[in-house]
Structures are given as structure tokens and as C-alpha cells.
Design a protein around this motif. Structure first.
Motif, PDB file in Angstrom:
ATOM      1  N   GLN A 391       0.823  -1.206   0.000  1.00  0.00           N
ATOM      2  CA  GLN A 391       0.000   0.000   0.000  1.00  0.00           C
ATOM      3  C   GLN A 391       0.857   1.257   0.000  1.00  0.00           C
ATOM      4  OE1 GLN A 391      -3.393  -0.419  -0.362  1.00  0.00           O
ATOM      5  NE2 GLN A 391      -3.238   1.741  -0.929  1.00  0.00           N
ATOM      6  N   ASN A 395       0.457   4.147  -2.765  1.00  0.00           N
ATOM      7  CA  ASN A 395       0.167   5.532  -2.387  1.00  0.00           C
ATOM      8  C   ASN A 395       1.226   6.497  -2.911  1.00  0.00           C
ATOM      9  OD1 ASN A 395      -2.081   4.607  -1.025  1.00  0.00           O
ATOM     10  ND2 ASN A 395      -1.131   4.671   1.000  1.00  0.00           N
ATOM     11  N   ARG A 398       0.914   6.864  -6.648  1.00  0.00           N
ATOM     12  CA  ARG A 398      -0.241   7.710  -6.975  1.00  0.00           C
ATOM     13  C   ARG A 398       0.111   9.182  -6.825  1.00  0.00           C
ATOM     14  NH1 ARG A 398      -3.482   6.069  -3.423  1.00  0.00           N
ATOM     15  NH2 ARG A 398      -4.574   4.462  -4.610  1.00  0.00           N
TER      16      ARG A 398
END
Length: 559
Positions: A391, A395, A398
Motif C-alpha cells: 500500500q 500511495n 499515486r
């Protein structure tokens, strides 16, 4: 009586042998240089500034104002046709900033441009890479296929010229080793970016051998190799991991030994890094050491049967990864408040790569684990433990992509063309290794938002590979369920996915998953008699990938 006319005695210029040793100013003016050091009299006697000699260009610091001035002068006097000058100009203004990415080593924007003026092998490859980049940009802008074809033909012609010049120089023994090393770097980049991986790896290995055999170096060359050339070769070797991972064990081990012979001198990791570039070089050293260990190992054997030095290499570089993270966190606490937008993204990319390398590293089993290596590093149970780390990768990717999208909306150029690892490899790794379907889908969607080329990694090819892999994975899961339910119940032998599927590379940047020829292997042949045999070892299609993944991901270290 007619007066006889004197014969036409038009004087012809006496041409002597051409020399490449004159100063850059005289070369640009196309006059003979007297080669006085440090500045030639031809320039100083006429009030001109002598820009020095090509063999001294390596000493010119990128931060020196003279460097930028010299590059601008060279760009306006570069020899060649109008199309060649266009390619050089595109490389100087568009390509070199992108190849730098979020960092600056001085190699792409200064050293190569300065050296390419007097070295044809470098100049023609610079033009080839610039033309290839322009072709890639035209594709993104939707230009016609005819224009793309023309650009590719021109780029290949320049590449061929560059190789010809280098061969002739090497044959006469007049080629400077540093120029040969820089040529190898450019050849690797060109072939990687056009998808010719076999050729790229040959150039990479040639460069590593030149580096290994370069015994006599000046202090200036030694500094350049340690700070710029050797780290560049290491980064090129790291970004080739997916290709190297598909090679036979013997080839991988030979490549690992080549890397060990030329590894740059490792520095102790400081308590806190002082610059992003220092942090980047330290992370590259650790990642390169880990990948050398991966290349040495045979996935079909347990760790206890791997080469004697393999586990020691792992322990050393796994420890360096941990130290790196502590130093990087202190650096960010001390310096990040004053970062530019570019530096923030560079720091995010380092954290992405460190997190991914840590996931890979911690999958390595101890010598006491009896399982074969491939089984350990592909265990779904292991990747479930790293859901939080995946994750973090998602993140941070992104945030970098969102910043690039904002740049595009503001009319600023975005980074889409690089020879280093960037976002594609970590997102690919997440898409095929993460244990949850939601994280895999997130990673794939992010890849779709960032069309780019990063060395041997192409976002479009990676997207296709991921979706095809999911189809194969679902088919394999169905085969396993049939095996368990119909052959001796739940205790039946389980066939790991890495034993039935291979990743194949084709020239032109095409990658393909294929089923192995296992028709005579028991008990899998019994399953195929019920579920069907893959035709011509092609991939399965239209398989269900709707459930959370629980089957194994392919490969020992398919980063």
C-alpha cells in the motif's frame, strides 16, 4: 599574333591528415589549431576564448558556467545534415532532461553533450536516442505511422553509423577507453528503449568487461568512473532484472560475477544523507548487491545448496537496506522542508524502490529452510504479510503520477522517457505479487495513467503482461482445484505455478507468458486431460480473475 594565355594555375589547398586533437573553438571555426596548452595561440592571439580540448572535457564540472556556454556553442555548430542537427537538438533540449529524471549527475546534460562533438560514435548515438524519443513523443501525440516509421529508420541509421565509427577506432587502437565506456552506455540505452534486449545485454556486458580491464586510470578518470560511470552501469544492470531473470541459471551466474568484478567502492552509510543523489547511489549499491545474490541462486534448490557466498551476500545487503532507511528518514526530517517539487518526487521514488526491494529481500529463506528457493519467494502466505508495504508503494506512486498529471494540465513537460527504473517496475511487481485483488487493481489502474518507457520497461507491455498473467493465474487455480478434488483428495501433490509457466522475451519489446511443454509430466498430464491442453503453449484467455488472489505468482524474482 595571338598572345598565348598562361595556363590556369589555380592554387589548390594542401590538405594534410585530419586531426581530432585541436581545441573545440578551432574545430567550431574549422581552422587549424596549434594545440598550445592550456589555451591555443590561434585563439588567444585573435582575442578569442579558447574552449579547451576534447580530451580535457571530462574535467569540466557541470556546475561551471563555462559548461553550459560551451554546450550552447556546440549545439549551433554540430556537424551533419539538418535532420542530424535536429536529432541532436531534440536530445539536448528534451531527452537529456528526461533521462536525468528527478536527479542530476551531470552525465546526460553535460558530459555526453560535450564529448559527442568530437566523438562521432557518441554523437550519432545521441542523435539516434533523440530521434527515438521524438518518435515515442509522436506516438503519444497520435502522429501518423508513416512519420513514426521514418523516425525509426533514421534512428537505426544513426545507430549503425555510431557502431561503425567505434569499431574503426577500436581496430586502430586509437579509441580512448572512456569514450568506449560512454558508447556502451548509450548503446545499452538505445537498444533497451527500442526493445532489443539481447543486443542491449551484449553491450552492457561489453561495457562491464572494459570497466573491469581498465587498469591504468588518471585521478580524473578514476573520480569520473567512481562517481558517474560505474553507478550508471549498476543502474542499467538493476533495470534489466526482469530480462536477466528469464535467462538460464549459468547465464545469470556469469552476469552476477561480472557485476561483482566492477562494483564501485562501497561507502559506509552515514547517519543521515546529505543529498538526494547520495541517498540514490547508496540505495543502488544495496539493490545491486541483492540482485547479484538473486542472479547467483538457482530457484530449484534450497538455500543450503546455493553457492557458498550467496547467503553472505544477502545478509550484507539486507543489512545495508535497513541502515539506508534509517539514514534516509533522518535526511528527510532535516532537509525535506526545503525541497523543490522535483526533489519531493525524487525522494518519493527512492522510497518506492526501497520498499519494493525490502519486500523482495525479506522473501529470502534461511539456509535451514528445506524448501526450494522458488517456492519460498513465491509463497502467497509471505506476500499477505506485506499488504501494508504494497500500500505504501501504491500511495507513493499515486502521488508522483498525480503531480505529473498536474504538470501536464499546467503545460509543463512530464517525464515519460528514461533509462532508469521508475514507476513501471514497482507497479508491475505489486500487480503480480500483492495478495489482495484491490491492491492489484489499484496498481494496474495507476500504470494505465502513466504511459512511459523506462529502459527495458514499457507501461503498455507491462499492462498486457499483468492482465495475461491474471488469466493464467486463474486457469492455474482452476487446474489446482480440479487436481485436489479428483486425485487423492486434499493431500494430492500441488503443482506450483512457477513450474508450469515461463516468461519469454521477443525483440521489439514483446513479452509473452507461455505454458511449458509438460504433457509427459505426472501428475499434471492427468489434470490437462480433463481441463484441456494449451494450444501451442499460448496463454489462456477470458479466464475469471474476479476473486482475491491466492495462487502463486510466477518467478523467483520477477521484479
Amino acid at each position: 599574333m595571338a598572345v598565348p594565355q598562361p595556363p590556369n594555375t589555380r592554387r589548390r589547398r594542401q590538405c594534410g591528415p585530419k586531426t581530432r586533437t585541436g581545441c573545440l573553438t578551432c574545430k567550431i571555426r574549422r581552422v587549424k589549431c596549434d594545440e598550445e596548452k592550456p589555451h591555443c595561440r590561434r585563439c588567444t592571439s585573435t582575442g578569442r576564448k579558447c574552449d579547451g580540448y576534447s580530451q580535457d572535457v571530462l574535467a569540466l564540472d557541470a556546475s561551471d558556467p563555462m559548461s553550459g556556454t560551451l554546450i550552447q556553442r556546440i549545439s549551433t555548430h554540430i556537424p551533419g545534415t539538418a535532420q542530424e542537427r535536429r536529432g541532436f537538438s531534440f536530445f539536448m533540449n528534451q531527452t537529456s532532461p528526461e533521462l536525468n529524471g528527478f536527479y542530476s549527475t551531470g552525465f546526460w546534460e553535460h558530459l555526453i553533450l560535450q564529448a559527442s562533438y568530437s566523438e562521432p560514435s557518441l554523437r550519432h548515438t545521441v542523435i539516434a536516442i533523440g530521434s527515438l524519443h521524438e518518435k515515442f513523443s509522436q506516438k503519444l501525440l497520435g502522429k501518423s505511422p508513416d512519420q513514426e516509421k521514418q523516425e525509426m529508420e533514421f534512428a537505426l541509421n544513426q545507430y549503425t553509423k555510431a557502431i561503425g565509427h567505434l569499431r574503426r577506432s577500436l581496430a586502430t587502437g586509437k579509441q580512448a577507453p572512456m569514450t568506449a565506456l560512454m558508447s556502451c552506455i548509450l548503446f545499452v540505452c538505445f537498444d533497451s528503449l527500442r526493445g532489443h534486449y539481447d543486443s542491449a545485454m551484449l553491450h552492457l556486458q561489453s561495457g562491464l568487461k572494459i570497466l573491469r580491464d581498465l587498469k591504468v586510470r588518471t585521478p580524473q578518470e578514476d573520480h569520473l568512473i567512481e562517481t558517474t560511470i560505474a553507478p550508471l552501469f549498476m543502474r542499467l544492470s538493476v533495470q534489466s532484472i526482469l530480462y536477466v531473470d528469464t535467462r538460464p541459471a549459468g547465464d545469470r551466474q556469469e552476469f552476477a560475477r561480472d557485476l561483482m568484478r566492477v562494483a564501485s567502492r562501497e561507502k559506509d552509510i552515514p547517519e543521515a544523507f546529505e543529498t538526494l543523489e547520495e541517498a540514490r547511489m547508496s540505495l543502488n549499491d544495496a539493490a545491486d548487491g541483492l540482485f547479484r545474490m538473486f542472479y547467483l541462486c538457482d530457484g530449484s534448490l534450497p538455500m543450503s545448496l546455493q553457492p557458498d557466498d550467496a547467503y553472505g551476500i544477502f545478509e550484507k545487503y539486507d543489512a545495508r537496506l535497513k541502515c539506508w532507511n534509517k539514514s534516509f528518514e533522518k535526511f528527510m526530517n532535516n532537509e525535506s522542508a526545503g525541497f523543490t517539487s522535483k526533489q519531493v518526487r525524487g525522494a518519493a521514488l527512492l522510497k518506492i524502490h526501497h520498499t519494493t526491494a525490502t519486500i523482495m529481500s525479506q522473501a529470502t529463506p534461511s539456509p535451514h529452510d528445506p524448501r526450494v528457493l522458488a517456492e519460498c519467494v513465491n509463497s502467497p502466505d509471505y506476500f499477505r504479510k506485506h499488504t501494508a508495504s504494497f500500500q505504501i508503494v501504491i500511495n507513493l506512486c499515486r502521488s508522483v503520477i498525480a503531480a505529473a498529471d498536474q504538470d501536464a494540465r499546467n503545460g509543463k513537460p512530464t517525464l515519460t522517457f528514461s533509462t532508469d527504473l521508475g514507476l513501471i517496475a514497482p507497479l508491475y511487481y505489486t500487480s503480480v505479487k500483492a495478495a489482495t485483488r484491490s491492491q492489484r487493481l489499484e496498481a494496474l489502474e495507476l500504470l494505465k495513467r502513466c504511459p512511459r518507457r523506462e529502459g527495458m520497461w514499457d507501461s503498455g507491455s507491462a499492462i498486457n503482461l499483468i492482465t495475461e498473467f491474471w488469466e493464467i493465474e486463474a486457469r492455474h487455480k482452476a487446474m489446482q482445484q480440479g487436481h485436489v478434488s479428483e486425485i487423492n483428495g486434499p493431500v494430492a501433490q500441488r503443482i506450483p505455478m512457477h513450474e508450469v509457466v515461463d516468461l519469454i522475451f521477443h525483440d521489439g519489446g514483446r513479452w509473452e507468458w507461455v505454458w511449458r511443454d509438460f504433457r509427459n509430466v505426472s501428475p499434471l498430464n492427468n489434470i490437462l486431460s480433463r481441463t484441456g491442453t494449451p494450444d501451442d503453449c499460448s496463454i489462456w484467455s477470458n479466464a475469471d480473475v474476479s476473486s482475491d488472489s491466492s495462487s502463486e505468482s510466477y518467478g523467483y524474482n520477477s521484479y
